[in-house]
Write an enzyme that holds these catalytic residues in place. Structure first.
Site, PDB file in Angstrom:
ATOM      1  N   ASP A  60      43.157 -42.259 -21.557  1.00 52.96           N
ATOM      2  CA  ASP A  60      43.981 -43.203 -22.306  1.00 52.96           C
ATOM      3  C   ASP A  60      44.106 -42.726 -23.752  1.00 52.96           C
ATOM      4  O   ASP A  60      43.097 -42.526 -24.432  1.00 52.96           O
ATOM      5  CB  ASP A  60      43.343 -44.598 -22.269  1.00 52.96           C
TER       6      ASP A  60
ATOM      7  N   LYS B 196      52.728 -37.731 -11.623  1.00 51.11           N
ATOM      8  CA  LYS B 196      53.900 -38.469 -12.106  1.00 51.11           C
ATOM      9  C   LYS B 196      53.782 -38.757 -13.598  1.00 51.11           C
ATOM     10  O   LYS B 196      54.786 -38.834 -14.305  1.00 51.11           O
ATOM     11  CB  LYS B 196      54.066 -39.768 -11.319  1.00 51.11           C
TER      12      LYS B 196
END
Length: 237
Positions: free
Chosen positions: A141, A217
Site C-alpha cells: 500500500d 491487473k
C-alpha cells in the site's frame, strides 16, 4: 539462533495496511473451509517460538516469504513455477487468502502455505535469523498522502528486521509503481550495511523487471495511468 535471540528494535504504533471487509464469495468460503486447516494459520494463534516449516511443508527446502500476497495471482504463479522452493504468503485480507487457496487448488500447488496477520509479528517472533532465502514485497500500500507516509511498510526498522531473517546471499525484492515510495525503498535499503544493491550499476539502481514476476491487473493499471514500475533487488551480505 532463534528470532527471540536477536530482538530488532522496531516498534510500530500504526499499521501499514488498510482494514477491509472479510466478506467472501461462496467459492472462497468453500476453499477456506476445505483447505485453511491444512494450508493456513493465523499468526496470532501460532505457538511461541520459531515456526516449524519443515514439519508444515513435509520437507526442508529454501524458504521464500511474500509479504502482502493480495488476491494471490502473482503468488500462485510464482509458487507453481518454482516447486523447488517453499513459499510462505502473509496477508491480512481473508478473502485474498481464500482466493489464493482456490488458485492453489486449481493448479495443484503443494509448496505453498498461508499466514494471516501482521508480518512484523511473524518475522520478529516466529522466524529464525537467517532462515529465509528471499523476501518479496510487491506493490505494498503506497499511502500516497504525505501525512500517511508513516504508515508505509518499508521503513528503516522494518527493513532491519527483514534483513536479519534473510540468509547471507539471499535477497530482498521490492516493487512499487509509486515513484516517491520507490525512492524511499531505495534509500532505506541502501542505508543498511548488511544489504547490497545487486543493480547499483544500473540507472537509478533499479533492477530490470524480472520476466518471472507476473504482470498483475494492478501493474497493468499503473502502466495505463502513466506510472512507472520500479523493481529493487538487494542481497544480504
Amino acid at each position: 539462533m532463534s528470532a527471540s535471540d536477536q530482538q530488532i528494535p522496531h516498534k510500530r504504533t500504526v499499521v501499514s495496511y488498510v482494514r477491509r471487509s472479510d466478506r467472501m464469495t461462496a467459492g472462497q468460503q468453500r476453499a477456506w473451509d476445505r483447505y485453511w486447516g491444512e494450508l493456513g494459520r493465523d499468526i496470532s494463534e501460532l505457538p511461541e517460538g520459531p515456526l516449524d516449516t519443515t514439519a508444515w511443508f513435509g520437507r526442508s527446502a529454501p524458504l521464500v516469504l511474500e509479504i502482502g500476497s493480495g488476491m494471490g495471482e502473482t503468488t500462485a504463479t510464482m509458487a507453481a513455477a518454482r516447486p523447488d522452493l517453499d513459499h510462505l504468503a502473509v496477508e491480512v485480507y481473508k478473502p485474498g487468502l481464500a482466493q489464493l487457496l482456490l488458485r492453489a487448488e486449481k493448479h495443484d500447488i503443494d509448496n505453498l502455505r498461508l499466514l494471516r496477520g501482521d508480518a512484523t509479528v511473524l518475522l520478529r517472533h516466529h522466524l529464525d535469523v537467517g532462515s529465509l532465502e528471499e523476501v518479496r514485497i510487491f506493490f505494498p500500500d503506497p499511502w500516497p498522502k504525505k501525512r500517511h507516509h508513516k504508515r508505509r511498510l518499508v521503513q528503516d526498522g522494518f527493513v532491519e528486521l527483514v534483513a536479519s531473517r534473510i540468509r547471507p546471499g539471499g535477497t530482498l525484492h521490492l516493487a512499487t509503481d509509486w515513484e516517491d515510495y520507490a525512492e524511499q525503498m531505495r534509500e532505506v535499503c541502501t542505508a543498511r550495511d548488511e544489504l547490497r544493491n545487486r543493480f547499483a550499476d544500473q540507472p537509478g539502481g533499479w533492477a530490470p523487471r524480472p520476466e518471472w514476476r507476473p504482470v498483475t491487473k494492478f501493474e497493468q493499471r499503473a502502466h495505463s495511468e502513466g506510472r512507472t514500475v520500479h523493481d529493487l533487488i538487494f542481497e544480504r551480505v
